[in-house]
Design an enzyme around this catalytic site. Structure first.
Site, PDB file in Angstrom:
ATOM      1  N   SER A 180      -3.394   7.400   1.790  1.00  0.00           N
ATOM      2  CA  SER A 180      -4.119   6.569   0.833  1.00  0.00           C
ATOM      3  C   SER A 180      -3.593   5.146   0.691  1.00  0.00           C
ATOM      4  O   SER A 180      -4.359   4.236   0.380  1.00  0.00           O
ATOM      5  CB  SER A 180      -4.121   7.260  -0.534  1.00  0.00           C
ATOM      6  OG  SER A 180      -2.851   7.764  -0.872  1.00  0.00           O
ATOM      7  N   ARG A 181      -2.307   4.930   0.941  1.00  0.00           N
ATOM      8  CA  ARG A 181      -1.748   3.591   0.729  1.00  0.00           C
ATOM      9  C   ARG A 181      -2.037   2.627   1.877  1.00  0.00           C
ATOM     10  O   ARG A 181      -1.710   1.438   1.784  1.00  0.00           O
ATOM     11  CB  ARG A 181      -0.241   3.687   0.516  1.00  0.00           C
ATOM     12  CG  ARG A 181       0.547   4.213   1.726  1.00  0.00           C
ATOM     13  CD  ARG A 181       1.987   4.405   1.342  1.00  0.00           C
ATOM     14  NE  ARG A 181       2.808   4.993   2.397  1.00  0.00           N
ATOM     15  CZ  ARG A 181       4.084   5.350   2.213  1.00  0.00           C
ATOM     16  NH1 ARG A 181       4.652   5.166   1.033  1.00  0.00           N
ATOM     17  NH2 ARG A 181       4.780   5.872   3.200  1.00  0.00           N
ATOM     18  N   GLU A 182      -2.637   3.128   2.948  1.00  0.00           N
ATOM     19  CA  GLU A 182      -2.888   2.297   4.130  1.00  0.00           C
ATOM     20  C   GLU A 182      -4.208   1.540   3.960  1.00  0.00           C
ATOM     21  O   GLU A 182      -5.182   1.743   4.683  1.00  0.00           O
ATOM     22  CB  GLU A 182      -2.845   3.187   5.377  1.00  0.00           C
ATOM     23  CG  GLU A 182      -1.458   3.809   5.562  1.00  0.00           C
ATOM     24  CD  GLU A 182      -1.396   4.960   6.564  1.00  0.00           C
ATOM     25  OE1 GLU A 182      -2.407   5.222   7.246  1.00  0.00           O
ATOM     26  OE2 GLU A 182      -0.322   5.603   6.673  1.00  0.00           O
ATOM     27  N   GLU A 380      -2.716   3.042  14.815  1.00  0.00           N
ATOM     28  CA  GLU A 380      -1.909   2.454  13.743  1.00  0.00           C
ATOM     29  C   GLU A 380      -2.208   0.960  13.792  1.00  0.00           C
ATOM     30  O   GLU A 380      -1.855   0.287  14.765  1.00  0.00           O
ATOM     31  CB  GLU A 380      -0.406   2.703  13.958  1.00  0.00           C
ATOM     32  CG  GLU A 380       0.025   4.161  13.896  1.00  0.00           C
ATOM     33  CD  GLU A 380       0.200   4.677  12.477  1.00  0.00           C
ATOM     34  OE1 GLU A 380       0.047   3.872  11.523  1.00  0.00           O
ATOM     35  OE2 GLU A 380       0.475   5.876  12.321  1.00  0.00           O
TER      36      GLU A 380
END
Length: 419
Positions: A180-182, A380
């Site tokens: 979620s923090r990405e 990524e």
């Protein structure tokens, strides 16, 4: 400006937001396997409350860790006493969060159409879900919204389907934001959705793809976690499920899949950021995708998008053995990162998960590959650690644009190499 920063900290305290004043992100450089093991010892010291953004893997691979202010001295002394070198990547995490919040506040407005939606800022879950409805309303013959489940906390889990007709045609799946923090991933997912509707019928290469293949796009793959990053803790990674017998919340949804589940590369500790859960598919956010993929039965490419590190990876994550399609996946990865770099020169490395980054068991694409989805990839996105998960909003559109070129390469290959 300084007054605004002070105000933001005060407001954070009033509304229950966790603050990160004085927290630093250190980049640790390990020279040999002994030093890797020493950093792993550090990782196991729970009282330090360290948050490994890039965990210890192998010598030469950088390790990034967020260190709370009270632990900074102890961590630096530990590293220095073992001759392990480090540098400070982020001096004060809260200052970056304050800048991020100010930017969001300055550009917050309710979009009346997807043309007026601001793609160059970060958005809340509600704003993204409103965007989905706008996109479907504007493109009813191309886009539909499917609810594939509900989260642990009861939120709907939505997937966009882009299709020119037919049912269960060969399909491409793309998901963003499983961690979620990405935030740059969900923001890129929103941009991808708009790009698909803009390019169909205008760009010949993309039109050929969508004339034959459907695209499924899950923009917010971990809605509970994402909502929590906005309301309470910007650094939250996991789901928000409760584990019996533990006060710690959440499971790492990228360690919860039924592929090498519970092996090395995940944690059995519910307090760990890489906690794999009680059993494979325990998380409804994961199980919803598993059920959808199995029911569909004709997904040909599966792409799961994370940040950060600038990598494009294919299976396996849980074992060193090469996949049967190693050569083709490696060549396709090379072509995709070459296309990505053609726009701004952003350099991505590529390879199998276990070799490119670290061992990870129970990961998404190891499971999808085991289901016969040959073109299974994980990205990524930006950057390589200057900002980490706190990538400035000014980089959202450049990140999305360059990633789209890599996605197009994979989608075209999938179209031209049916199986």
């Amino acid at each position: 400006m300084r007054g605004l920063l002070v105000l933001s900290v005060l407001l954070g305290a009033v509304f229950g937001k966790e603050d990160f004043v004085g927290h630093q992100v250190l980049r640790i450089s390990v020279a040999d396997e002994a030093q890797v093991q020493k950093v792993k010892e550090l990782e196991d010291l729970e009282h330090l409350q360290l948050d490994f953004w890039r965990g210890p893997a192998h010598p030469g691979s950088p390790i990034d860790v967020r260190v709370p202010f009270p632990s900074i001295q102890a961590v630096k002394i530990f590293l220095e006493s073992h001759g392990i070198s480090y540098e400070t990547m982020i001096e004060d995490v809260q200052s970056l969060l304050d800048e991020e919040q100010e930017q969001m506040f300055a550009f917050r407005s309710r979009a009346r159409s997807t043309d007026t939606f601001n793609y160059a800022t970060y958005h809340t879950l509600e704003e993204i879900y409103d965007f989905l409805d706008l996109l479907v309303a504007e493109n009813p013959h191309l886009v539909s919204k499917i609810q594939i489940g509900n989260t642990y906390e009861g939120r709907p889990i939505y997937v966009l389907k882009f299709s020119t007709g037919g049912s269960k045609r060969p399909a491409i799946w793309i998901d963003t934001g499983i961690h979620s923090r990405e935030w740059v991933t969900q923001a890129s997912g929103v941009w991808f959705a708009k790009k698909i509707t803009q390019d169909y019928g205008q760009d010949a290469a993309f039109t050929a793809i969508l004339d034959t293949l459907d695209i499924f796009l899950e923009i917010v793959t971990n809605p509970d976690g994402f909502a929590f990053t906005h309301s309470t803790n910007r650094m939250w990674r996991k789901t928000r499920s409760h584990t019996a017998g533990s006060l710690c919340i959440g499971v790492d949804p990228n360690r919860n899949w039924d592929a090498g589940f519970g092996l090395s590369g995940a944690s059995s500790n519910p307090c760990s950021e890489t906690y794999h859960g009680k059993f494979a598919n325990s998380e409804v956010e994961v199980k919803s995708i598993v059920d959808f993929v199995k029911d569909h039965g004709n997904i040909k490419a599966f792409i799961s998008i994370h940040s950060y590190s600038q990598l494009l990876m294919y299976p396996y994550g849980y074992k060193t053995e090469p996949v049967p399609d190693q050569d083709e996946l490696d060549q396709l990865s090379k072509a995709a990162v070459t296309a990505l770099a053609s726009l701004y020169g952003t350099k991505f490395n590529y390879g199998s998960i276990i070799k490119a980054i670290y061992q990870a068991s129970g990961s998404t694409i190891d499971w999808t590959y085991s289901q016969g989805i040959k073109y299974s990839f994980t990205f990524e996105l930006r950057d390589t650690g200057r900002y980490g998960f706190l990538l400035p909003a000014s980089q959202i559109i450049p990140t999305a644009k360059e990633t789209w070129l890599a996605l197009l390469t994979i989608m075209e290959h999938t179209l031209n190499h049916p199986y």
